[in-house]
Design an enzyme around this catalytic site. Structure first.
Site, mmCIF file in Angstrom:
data_model
loop_
_atom_site.group_PDB
_atom_site.id
_atom_site.type_symbol
_atom_site.label_atom_id
_atom_site.label_comp_id
_atom_site.label_asym_id
_atom_site.label_seq_id
_atom_site.Cartn_x
_atom_site.Cartn_y
_atom_site.Cartn_z
ATOM 1 N N GLY A 1 0.822 -1.200 0.000
ATOM 2 C CA GLY A 1 0.000 0.000 0.000
ATOM 3 C C GLY A 1 0.858 1.253 0.000
ATOM 4 O O GLY A 1 1.978 1.262 -0.529
ATOM 5 N N SER A 2 0.367 2.288 0.669
ATOM 6 C CA SER A 2 1.008 3.605 0.569
ATOM 7 C C SER A 2 2.426 3.652 1.114
ATOM 8 O O SER A 2 3.134 4.620 0.849
ATOM 9 C CB SER A 2 0.168 4.622 1.313
ATOM 10 O OG SER A 2 -1.143 4.592 0.815
#
Lengths: 90, 613
Positions: B316-317
């Site tokens: 993810g981020s």
């Protein structure tokens, strides 16, 4: 001449018997010492095992969770509030 | 004179002479053949002598080895010299796995069966069912060895032996104890009943820990006592101790916080990894759910996985830091280059990239601070596939870290050739590749350690060559950009540690399932502290939290608490105390504490990062 030979023979015979007894004695001595050595080795191993057991026990007592519980619960300790920390620079 | 007597003799003896004369006549007819007898005897003697010589040669020369061996076998014995398995210690010498001797009771059925009357007594002493024991004995009636009970406490074994039941003896064996129990279970693994490593580091370092049992030849007397050592056949090689890089205190702390986080958020599983930024040593690796290595049962094996190393997640981020690293490296972007992310969505080849909200006009730093997917995608699309791919590759994604842990997953980083624009955009914010929590920690350690990549290691003081993969100045810039995440403007305020500056990145990803994404989430935080001179790198991965699910809400608080404790335990000097007391004259000045993590309602102050459609 004959006498010298006889004395020599007797001496050699005595030396032979002495050496035989010596061998037997040394052999016996060796075994006695060996039994001693085995016993001491065993003792050493037992001590090592005991040390391991004690280490385990100590490690169980020193479990961080337990220490924290004791410190917080029984001794009423707490970690310092960061606001109360004073940094001393030398 | 004699001659005249002869006829008289004949006549006088006549009545008896018949038989005697007959006899004499018979002997005279076959006279004694002395020579033949002699040679027969001689021949027999020679034969016997030859036989003896032949037999002697046969015994002494031809078959000497066989008989010598048989003779030796009557009193010479080769006995093994057992060695104990080495201990596993933590970095401060605290024992984590120790072998202690236990007794295993065995029986010689051939000796016991004639005394069948004592079987009930034996069964009672062993706490076994009598019929079962009898059955077992009869099955092996022709054998000489049968284990009755293994790994008994030496005192219990003594009680059984004191009954002096024929054929019953004890054998010393070793059993492994793990005082830290489930806290260290995944890292250490466990051993089987023969004290050989089965999983984890016990398996990876089995050879080192186990040592090699020696052997010696001894003379035994009639009663089986050893009376003399004849020779040493093999030098025993005792198991060596293994000092791990793990710090038991940090490990316990991380385990406690992980458990607490899972409970608070109703999450299913999770991992925390703490690395020493300066040398890549792993200080803590904890996973939930866990198991008790002192009593391994063969039930659910999934709880035995060291998820931090064997399970992959989409980061993810947390990947955005490396997208931005590539962007800054390319020279096309500066930390303050503006990017317009209005209106918070971006159509791309039939897909839509979304932010959680419209973050408007931000700069490159803001892409990290507020975790904008649109911003990251726009930046990635301006870079070449190869450059982005190599940046990810350089910080260690897509290949095993080389920690040597059994079953470690390499993760998947798709090759740059196959990337379309959508793949490239999604990779920029951490989808379409997967990594292990340890790889993520390794990658953040690159930023923490001035751009140097090191394989994480479980062994204290291991040779751990470093490789410069990012320019040190760039790594420094990224750390200060990541610091903005842990501010009220950023997504990771809850990762703040009082008195220390923290840099890090939140991540929230949907769980990938076959054919798409689940509505379950993986909440991640990767960060380092203190930011002014990084010492620790921490990664928290929480699977499937209920309610609040973002990295900033679930993983960041756990990160904060673990780091707070670990920095204190390691005596790392605070770098975020507003005022230093510098007066040596005894005047105490009031100290203003650094940033404390304030309580705030979810969704009010932080911008949660987006998740893909």
């Amino acid at each position: 001449m004959k006498r010298v030979g006889f004395i020599l023979f007797a001496l050699l015979l005595l030396a032979d018997i002495a050496s035989a007894i010596g061998v037997v004695y040394q052999r016996h001595e060796g075994r006695v010492l060996f039994i001693e050595l085995t016993k001491l080795n065993k003792e050493r191993d037992e001590m090592n095992f005991e040390y391991g057991r004690l280490q385990l026990e100590q490690s169980t007592w020193a479990e961080p969770n337990r220490i924290e519980q004791v410190a917080r619960g029984q001794l009423g300790m707490d970690s310092v509030d960061p606001a109360d920390v004073v940094i001393v620079r030398r | 004179m004699n001659i005249p007597l002869r006829p008289r003799e004949f006549t006088e003896a006549a009545p008896r002479a018949n038989t005697a004369a007959g006899l004499r006549a018979a002997t005279r007819a076959r006279p004694v053949n002395l020579k033949a007898r002699l040679s027969a005897v001689l021949m027999l003697l020679t034969l016997a002598g030859t036989g003896l010589v032949v037999r002697a040669v046969d015994l002494q020369v031809l078959r000497k080895d066989f008989y010598q061996e048989q003779g030796d076998a009557r009193y010479l014995r080769d006995v093994p010299i057992p060695v104990s398995r080495g201990s596993v210690l933590d970095r401060n010498g605290e024992p984590l796995a120790v072998s202690t001797p236990v007794e295993s009771i065995w029986v010689n059925p051939q000796e016991l069966l004639p005394h069948a009357g004592r079987i009930p007594e034996l069964a009672a002493a062993l706490n076994m069912d009598e019929t079962v024991l009898r059955q077992k004995l009869e099955q092996r009636a022709d054998k000489e060895f049968l284990y009755l009970k293994r790994h008994l406490n030496p005192d219990d074994a003594k009680l059984i032996l004191e009954r002096k039941i024929p054929g019953v003896s004890a054998q010393r064996e070793f059993r492994r104890y793990y005082p830290s129990g489930e806290v260290m279970a995944h890292v250490l693994g466990f051993t089987n009943i023969d004290d050989r490593g089965q999983e984890g580091l016990e398996l990876a370092f089995d050879e080192w820990l186990a040592g090699k049992p020696g052997a010696k030849r001894v003379i035994r007397d009639r009663l089986g006592h050893v009376v003399e050592d004849v020779e040493l056949l093999r030098e025993p090689q005792p198991g060596r101790d293994l000092t791990l890089s793990i710090d038991r205190r940090i490990q316990s702390l991380a385990y406690r916080e992980l458990k607490r986080t899972l409970l608070e958020h109703g999450a299913v599983s999770g991992s925390i990894v703490v690395l020493d930024a300066r040398n890549g040593e792993i200080l803590a690796t904890v996973n939930q759910p866990s198991f008790n290595p002192n009593a391994v049962n063969n039930g659910d094996t999934s709880i035995r996985r060291n998820r931090a190393l064997t399970d992959v997640v989409e980061p993810g981020s947390t990947m955005k830091a490396f997208t931005i690293a590539a962007a800054l490296e390319s020279g096309k972007w500066k930390p303050n280059t503006p990017i317009d992310t209005t209106p918070g969505t971006m159509p791309l080849a039939g897909h839509v990239i979304r932010d959680t909200s419209n973050k408007g006009q931000i700069d490159v730093t803001g892409v990290l601070t507020r975790s904008s997917n649109v911003g990251a995608a726009k930046i990635a699309l301006s870079l070449s596939n190869d450059h982005l791919y190599h940046m990810f590759k350089r910080v260690g994604f897509g290949e095993s870290t080389g920690s040597g842990f059994p079953g470690e997953a390499p993760g998947v980083l798709p090759s740059a050739k196959g990337w379309g624009v959508v793949e490239k955009a999604t990779l920029s914010y951490g989808y379409g590749l997967n990594v292990t929590p340890l790889q993520l920690a390794q990658a953040y350690a690159v930023l923490a350690d001035g751009g140097r990549l090191r394989a994480p290691t479980f062994v204290k003081g291991a040779q751990n060559p470093e490789r410069a993969v990012i320019d040190p100045a760039l790594a420094q810039t990224l750390v200060s950009m990541l610091e903005t995440v842990i501010t009220p403007r950023g997504t990771g305020l809850r990762a703040a540690v009082r008195n220390y500056r923290v840099a890090g990145k939140t991540g929230t990803s949907r769980r990938a399932v076959a054919g798409g994404y689940d509505s379950r989430y993986i909440s991640t935080f990767a960060g380092l502290a203190p930011a002014s001179s990084p010492r620790l790198v921490g990664v928290v991965v929480i699977h499937d939290p209920k309610g609040a699910y973002t990295g900033g809400m679930v993983a960041a608080p756990a990160f904060s608490r673990v780091m707070d404790g670990a920095l204190r335990l390691l005596d790392v000097p605070p770098d975020n105390v507003e005022k230093w007391y510098a007066d040596g004259a005894g005047n105490w000045a009031p100290i203003q504490a650094g940033d404390a993590a304030p309580e705030y309602e979810p969704g009010t102050a932080n911008d949660d990062e987006g998740v893909p459609e």
